[in-house]
Write a protein that holds these residues in place. Structure first.
Motif, PDB file in Angstrom:
ATOM      1  N   PRO A   1       2.376 -18.087 -14.685  1.00 25.80           N
ATOM      2  CA  PRO A   1       1.693 -18.427 -15.939  1.00 25.80           C
ATOM      3  C   PRO A   1       2.159 -19.750 -16.550  1.00 25.80           C
ATOM      4  O   PRO A   1       1.345 -20.492 -17.097  1.00 25.80           O
ATOM      5  CB  PRO A   1       2.055 -17.249 -16.866  1.00 25.80           C
TER       6      PRO A   1
ATOM      7  N   GLY B   1      -2.189 -13.112 -26.209  1.00 31.02           N
ATOM      8  CA  GLY B   1      -1.519 -12.501 -25.061  1.00 31.02           C
ATOM      9  C   GLY B   1      -1.061 -11.092 -25.364  1.00 31.02           C
ATOM     10  O   GLY B   1      -0.495 -10.828 -26.417  1.00 31.02           O
TER      11      GLY B   1
ATOM     12  N   ILE C   1       6.224  -6.217 -27.596  1.00 33.05           N
ATOM     13  CA  ILE C   1       5.792  -7.625 -27.662  1.00 33.05           C
ATOM     14  C   ILE C   1       5.546  -8.037 -29.111  1.00 33.05           C
ATOM     15  O   ILE C   1       6.006  -9.084 -29.569  1.00 33.05           O
ATOM     16  CB  ILE C   1       4.500  -7.845 -26.833  1.00 33.05           C
TER      17      ILE C   1
ATOM     18  N   SER D   1     -14.668  -9.655 -21.586  1.00 35.32           N
ATOM     19  CA  SER D   1     -15.225 -10.709 -22.436  1.00 35.32           C
ATOM     20  C   SER D   1     -14.162 -11.758 -22.710  1.00 35.32           C
ATOM     21  O   SER D   1     -13.073 -11.413 -23.148  1.00 35.32           O
ATOM     22  CB  SER D   1     -15.665 -10.158 -23.796  1.00 35.32           C
TER      23      SER D   1
ATOM     24  N   ALA E   1     -15.078 -13.609 -26.920  1.00 39.35           N
ATOM     25  CA  ALA E   1     -13.879 -13.266 -27.695  1.00 39.35           C
ATOM     26  C   ALA E   1     -13.274 -14.533 -28.302  1.00 39.35           C
ATOM     27  O   ALA E   1     -12.887 -14.549 -29.472  1.00 39.35           O
ATOM     28  CB  ALA E   1     -12.859 -12.568 -26.799  1.00 39.35           C
TER      29      ALA E   1
HETATM   30  P1  NAI Z   1      -5.626 -12.449 -19.594  1.00 38.50           P
HETATM   31  O1  NAI Z   1      -4.885 -11.410 -18.846  1.00 38.50           O
HETATM   32  O2  NAI Z   1      -6.567 -13.355 -18.875  1.00 38.50           O
HETATM   33  O3  NAI Z   1      -4.591 -13.396 -20.354  1.00 38.50           O
HETATM   34  C1  NAI Z   1      -3.547 -12.889 -21.127  1.00 38.50           C
HETATM   35  C2  NAI Z   1      -2.408 -13.886 -21.016  1.00 38.50           C
HETATM   36  O4  NAI Z   1      -1.398 -13.460 -21.928  1.00 38.50           O
HETATM   37  C3  NAI Z   1      -1.773 -13.945 -19.641  1.00 38.50           C
HETATM   38  O5  NAI Z   1      -1.747 -15.292 -19.190  1.00 38.50           O
HETATM   39  C4  NAI Z   1      -0.362 -13.401 -19.876  1.00 38.50           C
HETATM   40  O6  NAI Z   1       0.616 -14.035 -19.065  1.00 38.50           O
HETATM   41  C5  NAI Z   1      -0.158 -13.705 -21.348  1.00 38.50           C
HETATM   42  N1  NAI Z   1       0.841 -12.870 -22.011  1.00 38.50           N
HETATM   43  C6  NAI Z   1       1.118 -11.567 -21.816  1.00 38.50           C
HETATM   44  N2  NAI Z   1       2.120 -11.163 -22.599  1.00 38.50           N
HETATM   45  C7  NAI Z   1       2.499 -12.244 -23.317  1.00 38.50           C
HETATM   46  C8  NAI Z   1       3.504 -12.471 -24.276  1.00 38.50           C
HETATM   47  N3  NAI Z   1       4.346 -11.485 -24.642  1.00 38.50           N
HETATM   48  N4  NAI Z   1       3.616 -13.712 -24.804  1.00 38.50           N
HETATM   49  C9  NAI Z   1       2.801 -14.704 -24.407  1.00 38.50           C
HETATM   50  N5  NAI Z   1       1.833 -14.553 -23.487  1.00 38.50           N
HETATM   51  C10 NAI Z   1       1.683 -13.334 -22.957  1.00 38.50           C
HETATM   52  O7  NAI Z   1      -6.365 -11.695 -20.777  1.00 38.50           O
HETATM   53  P2  NAI Z   1      -7.544 -12.191 -21.713  1.00 38.50           P
HETATM   54  O8  NAI Z   1      -8.844 -11.865 -21.098  1.00 38.50           O
HETATM   55  O9  NAI Z   1      -7.272 -13.594 -22.114  1.00 38.50           O
HETATM   56  O10 NAI Z   1      -7.389 -11.207 -22.960  1.00 38.50           O
HETATM   57  C11 NAI Z   1      -6.245 -11.247 -23.792  1.00 38.50           C
HETATM   58  C12 NAI Z   1      -6.233 -10.039 -24.705  1.00 38.50           C
HETATM   59  O11 NAI Z   1      -7.332 -10.065 -25.595  1.00 38.50           O
HETATM   60  C13 NAI Z   1      -6.303  -8.696 -24.002  1.00 38.50           C
HETATM   61  O12 NAI Z   1      -5.386  -7.822 -24.641  1.00 38.50           O
HETATM   62  C14 NAI Z   1      -7.713  -8.231 -24.303  1.00 38.50           C
HETATM   63  O13 NAI Z   1      -7.795  -6.824 -24.273  1.00 38.50           O
HETATM   64  C15 NAI Z   1      -7.887  -8.766 -25.679  1.00 38.50           C
HETATM   65  N6  NAI Z   1      -9.269  -8.865 -26.153  1.00 38.50           N
HETATM   66  C16 NAI Z   1      -9.510  -8.586 -27.487  1.00 38.50           C
HETATM   67  C17 NAI Z   1     -10.755  -8.662 -28.015  1.00 38.50           C
HETATM   68  C18 NAI Z   1     -11.000  -8.361 -29.458  1.00 38.50           C
HETATM   69  O14 NAI Z   1     -12.180  -8.359 -29.862  1.00 38.50           O
HETATM   70  N7  NAI Z   1     -10.011  -8.100 -30.304  1.00 38.50           N
HETATM   71  C19 NAI Z   1     -11.899  -9.057 -27.170  1.00 38.50           C
HETATM   72  C20 NAI Z   1     -11.560  -9.356 -25.809  1.00 38.50           C
HETATM   73  C21 NAI Z   1     -10.273  -9.254 -25.332  1.00 38.50           C
END
Ligand code: NAI
Length: 327
Positions: A48, A90, A110, A240, A244
């Motif tokens: 990452p 994240g 976290i 999404s 998002a």
């Molecule tokens: P992704 O898996 O593509 O990216 C998440 C990134 O966060 C990864 O690069 C990972 O290394 C990093 N990460 C993990 N733990 C971390 C930490 N403690 N500190 C810093 N970075 C960290 O996921 P994506 O698609 O970008 O989604 C991110 C989050 O957003 C997910 O939890 C997803 O469920 C959530 N989400 C929320 C929505 C909402 O409406 N509230 C809508 C869509 C997604």
């Protein structure tokens, strides 16, 4: 020209990050006259961190006039230093076979760490938006872990649910999205959220009267909005991300720059409005002005709506109970 503001984004190398950072840097979030410094956080893991460097190379290559600086971090204590805005994207996604309790507990750790770091080093006026799921509970944990910051600085993202509902209502009524006013989404960012168009208007006319179909509301509209995330995963093979990121931009822009009296939905800590227990991070209709949000109060709640609100509240209370022991 304006002094640059600091914008921290976690999960910066993820798929939402990739759809988000370029729009922040181009001025779509805080205005075309507001320079920004991006403080990007990723996990301290080679993959990452390397991917983050690649994203930063692309940000460089956009030559954004408003991008006044950019930093890569692996520790929230440095990433959140003096930050004015923090987008906590994240989080740990659910893996096959993982129990909900386990997921809540990993994310709990976290968001305790990130809440403490914000408490220690961020600007006292920091505006925090939690996107990473379970977003409301993660925002609640971060808020509880940051006792020296005002609790109203912590919010959770319900805006994607709000925008999804707007688009379904526009399709149903055949009217433009922008013509719909006074939509509310109550509760948790989850399929239990309650998108409520009882107060919505289009050019002054009631959307509820225009649609006049409770069965559609209950059996089509609410399940479509509630299960939209799953439908996107089914179709795209990925969750999404662009929508998002767009919702995160909308949320922060409206909070910072105001809504001109218009209603939007934000997950914010309750002060007891509508009988929701104090501090519960709950989706409410709000208006924003002068960098502050205000919950729309005094709306009538009918029996059907009360049932929906009770259900989404019960889910949130259950999530909180599952992580309380960590705090
Ligand atoms: P992704 O898996 O593509 O990216 C998440 C990134 O966060 C990864 O690069 C990972 O290394 C990093 N990460 C993990 N733990 C971390 C930490 N403690 N500190 C810093 N970075 C960290 O996921 P994506 O698609 O970008 O989604 C991110 C989050 O957003 C997910 O939890 C997803 O469920 C959530 N989400 C929320 C929505 C909402 O409406 N509230 C809508 C869509 C997604």
């Amino acid at each position: 020209s304006k002094k640059p503001v600091r914008v921290a984004v976690t999960g910066a190398a993820g798929q939402i990050g990739y759809a988000l950072l370029f729009r922040i840097a181009s001025g779509e979030m805080l205005g075309k006259d507001q320079p920004v410094i991006l403080q990007l956080l990723e996990v301290p893991v080679e993959g990452p961190q390397k991917a983050l460097k690649g994203v930063m190379m692309e940000l460089d290559d956009c030559a954004f006039p408003l991008l006044a600086g950019m930093e890569a971090h692996s520790d929230p204590m440095t990433a959140f230093k003096d930050t004015d805005y923090a987008l906590l994207v994240g989080s740990m996604p659910r893996k096959a076979g993982m129990e909900r309790a386990e997921l809540l507990s990993i994310n709990g750790q976290i968001f305790i760490g990130q809440g403490k770091a914000l408490d220690a080093v961020a600007s006292r006026d920091v505006k925090v938006l939690v996107v990473g799921n379970p977003a409301n509970t993660n925002a609640w944990i971060a808020m509880k872990s940051a006792p020296s910051l005002p609790r109203e600085n912590f919010t959770a993202m319900l805006r994607l649910d709000h925008n999804r509902a707007l688009s379904q209502l526009a399709a149903k009524t055949g009217k433009p999205v922008a013509s719909i006013q006074k939509l509310a989404v109550w509760g948790n960012h989850s399929p239990t959220m309650y998108a409520d168009y009882r107060f919505a208007t289009i050019e002054g006319a009631s959307v509820k009267d225009m649609i006049n179909d409770h069965a559609w509301n209950k059996d089509v509209f609410l399940p479509t909005v509630g299960k939209r995330g799953a439908a996107i995963i089914e179709a795209r093979g990925l969750s999404s991300a662009a929508s998002a990121a767009n919702a995160a931009i909308d949320h922060m822009r409206d909070w910072a720059l105001g809504t001109n009296g218009g209603w939007v939905t934000m997950g914010v800590p309750s002060n007891g409005e509508y009988g929701i227990p104090k501090d519960t991070m709950f989706g409410y209709p709000v208006t924003c002005e002068g960098g502050k949000y205000k919950i729309v109060e005094g709306l009538p709640v009918d029996e059907f709506s009360q049932g929906c609100i009770d259900k989404t509240l019960a889910e949130l209370v259950g999530e909180q109970d599952g992580v309380k022991h960590l705090l």
